[in-house]
Design an enzyme around this catalytic site. Structure first.
Site, PDB file in Angstrom:
ATOM      1  N   LYS A  65      -0.817  11.095  13.241  1.00  0.00           N
ATOM      2  CA  LYS A  65      -0.806  10.687  14.645  1.00  0.00           C
ATOM      3  C   LYS A  65       0.348  11.357  15.384  1.00  0.00           C
ATOM      4  CE  LYS A  65      -0.614   6.476  17.457  1.00  0.00           C
ATOM      5  NZ  LYS A  65       0.722   6.096  17.867  1.00  0.00           N
ATOM      6  N   HIS A  89       1.842   8.984  21.976  1.00  0.00           N
ATOM      7  CA  HIS A  89       2.306   7.593  21.752  1.00  0.00           C
ATOM      8  C   HIS A  89       2.366   6.817  23.069  1.00  0.00           C
ATOM      9  CE1 HIS A  89       3.134   8.975  17.719  1.00  0.00           C
ATOM     10  NE2 HIS A  89       3.907   9.916  18.204  1.00  0.00           N
ATOM     11  N   ARG A  92       5.550   6.692  26.299  1.00  0.00           N
ATOM     12  CA  ARG A  92       6.519   5.647  26.630  1.00  0.00           C
ATOM     13  C   ARG A  92       7.954   6.118  26.455  1.00  0.00           C
ATOM     14  NH1 ARG A  92       6.154   2.624  22.643  1.00  0.00           N
ATOM     15  NH2 ARG A  92       7.359   0.888  23.458  1.00  0.00           N
TER      16      ARG A  92
HETATM   17  C1  LIG Z   1       4.796  -1.935  22.589  1.00  0.00           C
HETATM   18  C2  LIG Z   1       4.327  -0.665  21.931  1.00  0.00           C
HETATM   19  C3  LIG Z   1       4.868  -0.293  20.698  1.00  0.00           C
HETATM   20  C4  LIG Z   1       4.452   0.880  20.071  1.00  0.00           C
HETATM   21  N1  LIG Z   1       4.994   1.246  18.868  1.00  0.00           N
HETATM   22  C5  LIG Z   1       4.564   2.382  18.250  1.00  0.00           C
HETATM   23  C6  LIG Z   1       5.082   2.771  16.985  1.00  0.00           C
HETATM   24  O1  LIG Z   1       5.954   2.096  16.409  1.00  0.00           O
HETATM   25  N2  LIG Z   1       4.602   3.899  16.407  1.00  0.00           N
HETATM   26  C7  LIG Z   1       3.644   4.670  17.028  1.00  0.00           C
HETATM   27  O2  LIG Z   1       3.214   5.695  16.469  1.00  0.00           O
HETATM   28  N3  LIG Z   1       3.151   4.340  18.236  1.00  0.00           N
HETATM   29  C8  LIG Z   1       3.577   3.218  18.847  1.00  0.00           C
HETATM   30  N4  LIG Z   1       3.071   2.875  20.078  1.00  0.00           N
HETATM   31  C9  LIG Z   1       2.079   3.759  20.702  1.00  0.00           C
HETATM   32  C10 LIG Z   1       0.678   3.268  20.355  1.00  0.00           C
HETATM   33  O3  LIG Z   1       0.436   3.299  18.968  1.00  0.00           O
HETATM   34  C11 LIG Z   1      -0.363   4.130  21.032  1.00  0.00           C
HETATM   35  O4  LIG Z   1      -0.217   5.493  20.645  1.00  0.00           O
HETATM   36  C12 LIG Z   1      -0.267   4.061  22.557  1.00  0.00           C
HETATM   37  O5  LIG Z   1      -0.033   2.717  22.971  1.00  0.00           O
HETATM   38  C13 LIG Z   1      -1.565   4.572  23.150  1.00  0.00           C
HETATM   39  O6  LIG Z   1      -1.431   4.730  24.547  1.00  0.00           O
HETATM   40  P1  LIG Z   1      -1.948   3.636  25.589  1.00  0.00           P
HETATM   41  O7  LIG Z   1      -1.030   2.445  25.442  1.00  0.00           O
HETATM   42  O8  LIG Z   1      -1.809   4.337  26.899  1.00  0.00           O
HETATM   43  O9  LIG Z   1      -3.385   3.278  25.221  1.00  0.00           O
HETATM   44  C14 LIG Z   1       3.469   1.700  20.704  1.00  0.00           C
HETATM   45  C15 LIG Z   1       2.927   1.312  21.941  1.00  0.00           C
HETATM   46  C16 LIG Z   1       3.340   0.155  22.562  1.00  0.00           C
HETATM   47  C17 LIG Z   1       2.733  -0.223  23.909  1.00  0.00           C
END
Ligand SMILES: Cc1cc2nc3c(=O)[nH]c(=O)nc-3n(C[C@H](O)[C@H](O)[C@H](O)COP(=O)(O)O)c2cc1C
Length: 189
Positions: A65, A89, A92
Site C-alpha cells: 500500500k 494514505h 493526510r
Molecule cells: C484516522 C486515520 C488513520 C490512518 N492510519 C493509517 C495508518 O496507520 N497506516 C496507513 O497505511 N494508512 C492510514 N490511514 C490511511 C487509510 O488507510 C487510507 O489510505 C485513507 O484513509 C484513504 O483515503 P480516504 O480517507 O480519502 O478514503 C489512516 C487514515 C485515517 C483517516
C-alpha cells in the site's frame, strides 16, 4: 449544543482516541504529539532488501500500500508483490503528493491487465468508484467516507456504505453500463 446526541456520547465516552496507538503512548497524549511519534517510527531507510525479507517471511498474499509510481509498482510485482494498493494514505500527512486517481492509469499500464490494483484516497461517492474502475482499478477502498458515517455509530457506517453502493448502481444506469465489470476507460475519455 446544536448536536445534543453527539455531545451526550462525548460526555459519556470521552474524547475520540487514536486507536492505532492506544496503550502505547498513554491516553493523555495530544493528537499532534501522537502524529509526531507515529511519524517518528517510520523508517526512511526501508529498501528493496527489506521488502524481499518481508516477502520471504510472509507466505500469504502480499499487497503493498502507498504506491504512486509506475516504476515502483513494476519493481514490487517483480520482487513478489501479489497486488498493488495505489494510495497516498488519504493525503493526510503529505498533502502535496500526487493524487492516487491521477497516478492510477500509468500504474495499470505498467502492470498489465492481470495484476490486482486497489486504490484509495479521496473516494467519496459511487461515481468515484466507477471512475477508479474506468482508470484501471480492480477494487476501490474508502477510509474517511466510512468514518464520516461513524459519527452515527455502526449503523451510520452501514448507511454510508448503502449510499455509496446506491450511487454505483445509479451511475452505471446513467452511463448505460449493465455490469460493473464493463466500466472501461471509454466512459471517461
Ligand atoms: C484516522 C486515520 C488513520 C490512518 N492510519 C493509517 C495508518 O496507520 N497506516 C496507513 O497505511 N494508512 C492510514 N490511514 C490511511 C487509510 O488507510 C487510507 O489510505 C485513507 O484513509 C484513504 O483515503 P480516504 O480517507 O480519502 O478514503 C489512516 C487514515 C485515517 C483517516
Amino acid at each position: 449544543m446544536l448536536h445534543p446526541g453527539w455531545s451526550l456520547r462525548l460526555l459519556s465516552g470521552g474524547l475520540p482516541q487514536f486507536e492505532n496507538v492506544r496503550g502505547y503512548l498513554g491516553d493523555n497524549s495530544a493528537s499532534l504529539t501522537i502524529a509526531a511519534r507515529v511519524g517518528g517510527s517510520l523508517h526512511a531507510g526501508f529498501d528493496w532488501d527489506d521488502f524481499r525479507q518481508i516477502r520471504d517471511w510472509w507466505k500469504g498474499r502480499l499487497l503493498v500500500k502507498g504506491v504512486l509510481h509506475p516504476g515502483d509498482a513494476s519493481r514490487l510485482v517483480a520482487a513478489g508483490a501479489d497486488g498493488i494498493w495505489v494510495s497516498n494514505h488519504g493525503g493526510r500527512q503529505l498533502d502535496g503528493a500526487v493524487s492516487s486517481i491521477d497516478a492510477l492509469p500509468a500504474i495499470r499500464q505498467a502492470l498489465g491487465a492481470q495484476v490486482p490494483i486497489l486504490i484509495d484516497s479521496g473516494i467519496r461517492t459511487g461515481t468515484d468508484i466507477i471512475k477508479a474502475k474506468a482508470r484501471g482499478a480492480t477494487v476501490a477502498a474508502i477510509g474517511r467516507a466510512a468514518l464520516f458515517g461513524a459519527v452515527a455509530g455502526e449503523a451510520g457506517v452501514a448507511k454510508a456504505l448503502d449510499i455509496i453502493l446506491d450511487e454505483v448502481v445509479t451511475c452505471l444506469r446513467l452511463c448505460g453500463i449493465p455490469r460493473f465489470q464493463e466500466a472501461g476507460s471509454e466512459i471517461i475519455a
